[in-house]
Write an enzyme that holds these catalytic residues in place. Structure first.
Site, mmCIF file in Angstrom:
data_model
loop_
_atom_site.group_PDB
_atom_site.id
_atom_site.type_symbol
_atom_site.label_atom_id
_atom_site.label_comp_id
_atom_site.label_asym_id
_atom_site.label_seq_id
_atom_site.Cartn_x
_atom_site.Cartn_y
_atom_site.Cartn_z
ATOM 1 N N CYS A 16 0.838 -1.197 0.000
ATOM 2 C CA CYS A 16 0.000 0.000 0.000
ATOM 3 C C CYS A 16 0.873 1.247 0.000
ATOM 4 O O CYS A 16 0.731 2.140 0.818
ATOM 5 C CB CYS A 16 -0.951 -0.037 1.199
ATOM 6 N N GLY A 190 11.544 14.958 -7.996
ATOM 7 C CA GLY A 190 10.952 13.655 -7.681
ATOM 8 C C GLY A 190 11.046 12.651 -8.819
ATOM 9 O O GLY A 190 10.456 11.580 -8.755
ATOM 10 N N LYS A 208 13.518 -4.430 -17.325
ATOM 11 C CA LYS A 208 12.430 -4.284 -18.306
ATOM 12 C C LYS A 208 12.830 -4.870 -19.662
ATOM 13 O O LYS A 208 12.005 -5.451 -20.374
ATOM 14 C CB LYS A 208 12.055 -2.820 -18.426
#
Lengths: 435, 435
Positions: A16, A190, A208
């Site tokens: 979460c 950020g 990836k």
């Protein structure tokens, strides 16, 4: 399953953080749309967290939080794994699949290292294992490659799959910053983490690349098969020199078919490369991601979008949730990730590409002839030579672009050039891609 | 269907033009890959044509040709409709669906006019109706919008969905050609047909806009709901004027949510528009297509690729064939094209956008004040005014860009400007999109 379409599907969210919170928000606030699109009610039955004591966004219903991750993972119809890392995620996903749950994960590290065993577990349990959010965030390249191109043959994949490094390179290009300044700026905004290693060293992109290569070439490519070079050594001079010939520098994840000693093979790698400005990947700006796919019949395709961020990643997760829910309602499952056409990995030295070398050289007659002779001796042919940027008092600089050459021929060439007295320094070696 | 997975699926192709021939070629030459990817053998049982006497590419097996279109369409498991046009395609597709076949079609006209009845017929028969190739050729935007974004809310779709017009506008931009010359060049290269009307008047794009809008907004949008303006009146001056402020002109298919009298509505339209050069759509060159999607959580996504051509279209068709075959093998069907969240169509006059007006005016004092007063009287506010290009001997020219205004306010403004003595001529009015 048609005869017994469930009125409700039990959905569990594991983890979460930023993405988990967004997924919970959208599951709760868009419940009626999701019902309409799946034909069933998606009931959020629990949110697995390491500590229920951690403060949460008010959207997260406290009563659904649980530290019993294992119990939650094995008692839901759809399990959404957003914890990241290998353990306990791996055990929880395996447990959920074995218990018959469909699993959605955004966990690229887990898939890059343990993908094959998880795909097999999903096949054995006849349930879906979806992971659109693990590659390039909201960009629907996993579905595009797996489904839209299922009747075609992919020959090459070139991806900008890390937004942090794309932002940094873009700022170095458009803002003239050096790497350190661009990184600091990315951190302020950020776009980069306090410890940026995984991004700037290319490790995130490599995970990836392994997932994309497995998917596009029906292979079993793991992180260990992917040679990686990051962007920390890219200098403003590299960027400026690339611009002079109409190129930008991008960190690319590449998977392509090639031949090695006459045998077909699959080469997967991550490194910075010169890309022509007119190539669609060149105009991918800031923190965006894009994956460029070349296929036999489709020609060239590109998938573009936000590669990170809680909301964008949640969108990809929810697309997968809807697909898995539809399968549970209407019957069916996604196709197996079979390795039926597996190409052997190609040794890195066998990969062929074009190279740009920048050299600081003595400003004396005959320099070019001497260098050209060394290059030719290794069977590498020169496409262009031009004068590089250097203070004339310090000597001369050359920028050499080669025709396609193997990595091993290039390495041998560089080793020999380095021994020449006329070569003071090899300033940089970069590959040229997208041509 | 799991318990009785078929060893073979019977595949019928209706129509054997450029795309049909490519589909036949790939079905035959890639049979083993297709078998591996679908888990079943795809047996080409017939190729329906109007006349078996027409000469065909040698790849087409003569013995499979038949003029019994109806018999073929109702006796296969998967029917691929590549005839184009409304009849007999509509009757054949309806018949195939009723007989329980999964249908793949590339027929945009059929879907734009009769989509809803066909989607319902597919739902009633619990079979797939796929049409990736009907919108933007090989670009997997149909699957992306329908499946990848199924857990998100799309707010706007901007598409370059006609390669002919994109090629023409691109040549006018980069090559400085006028419309007629660029069209002639497109015809020479095979990018435009001898009768280019459907392309250059925007009708082809409008059919695709209707299909995309239906899909993205779960609505029932038909061709009649799409106001269309083509590119025949775009002049080199329009292109040059757009370039001065960092824009290119693109023919866009647009579907977006808006509000009209406080009520949400769906606005769909096709027209040329100024797009900022830094927008991802601006760098879509030549005959390529791209669809830019804005969604609540995903942010912005773009799907890019070849919009036409036999091979590219065949790739999209075969991706759909594989998906339909997997469904028949594993059970399941694609989700219904339900109109559960249908937005009412918005009246065209209520659509808000920014406008660029070019005016030839008298070179006298007070011109700008007079014009600004008329514009303001209609509640339209001016963002910028600059001097346009005009021979000084002939008078002055103004280029006015407005803030977002409704189509009706703009129309009223233009009507009033036209009556002013200081306005000699309204040279062009173009919308500005992508901001």
């Amino acid at each position: 399953m048609n005869d017994g379409a469930p009125a409700t599907l039990r959905v569990a969210v594991l983890g979460c953080g930023v993405v988990g919170t967004e997924v919970v928000r959208r599951l709760l606030t868009n419940a009626s749309e999701l019902h309409a699109r799946t034909g069933t009610r998606l009931e959020l039955v629990g949110i697995g967290v390491r500590s229920t004591a951690t403060p949460r966004d008010p959207v997260v219903p406290t009563e659904l939080l649980t530290e019993d991750l294992r119990g939650l993972a094995t008692s839901a119809d759809i399990v959404i794994e957003l914890m990241g890392g290998i353990e306990p995620a791996r055990g929880l996903v395996t447990g959920a699949l074995a218990a018959g749950a469909s699993v959605i994960t955004a966990n690229k590290a887990l898939l890059a290292q343990h993908g094959p065993e998880l795909y097999e577990a999903a096949d054995a349990a006849r349930v879906d294992l979806f992971y659109e959010a693990a590659v390039a965030g909201a960009v629907p390249v996993v579905r595009g490659v797996r489904e839209s191109l299922a009747g075609d043959k992919i020959t090459r994949v070139l991806g900008i799959v890390n937004g942090t490094t794309n932002y940094i390179l873009d700022e170095m290009t458009s803002g003239g910053l050096d790497f350190e300044k661009a990184l600091a700026q990315a951190q302020e905004l950020g776009y980069a983490e306090a410890d940026p290693t995984a991004d700037v060293e290319g490790l995130d992109a490599a995970a990836k690349a392994a997932i994309l290569a497995s998917l596009a070439f029906h292979s079993r490519t793991s992180l260990d098969d992917v040679p990686v070079q990051g962007i920390t050594s890219i200098s403003p001079e590299d960027i400026a020199s690339a611009a002079q010939t109409g190129h930008v520098i991008k960190l690319l994840a590449i998977a392509e078919q090639g031949t090695y000693d006459g045998v077909g093979g699959l080469a997967v790698r991550v490194h910075p490369a010169l890309v022509p400005v007119e190539h669609p990947l060149a105009s991918v700006r800031g923190p965006f991601n894009a994956v460029f796919v070349e296929a036999e019949a489709a020609g060239t395709l590109m998938f573009y979008g936000a590669g990170a961020g809680g909301e964008a990643t949640a969108s990809a997760v929810l697309g997968d949730v809807v697909a898995a829910a539809r399968h549970r309602v209407n019957g069916g499952k996604a196709p197996s990730e079979s390795a039926h056409a597996a190409l052997p990995p190609m040794p890195a030295q066998a990969v062929h590409t074009r190279y740009q070398m920048r050299l600081d050289v003595l400003d004396v007659p005959g320099v070019l002839a001497e260098i050209a002779a060394v290059v030719a001796a290794h069977g590498v042919s020169i496409e262009t030579v031009r004068q590089g940027m250097r203070d004339p008092d310090e000597g001369a600089a050359l920028v050499i672009v080669t025709h396609s050459a193997s990595e091993s021929a290039l390495a041998a060439t560089v080793a020999d050039l380095d021994t020449l007295e006329v070569v003071e320094r090899i300033t940089s070696i970069l590959r040229v891609e997208g041509t």
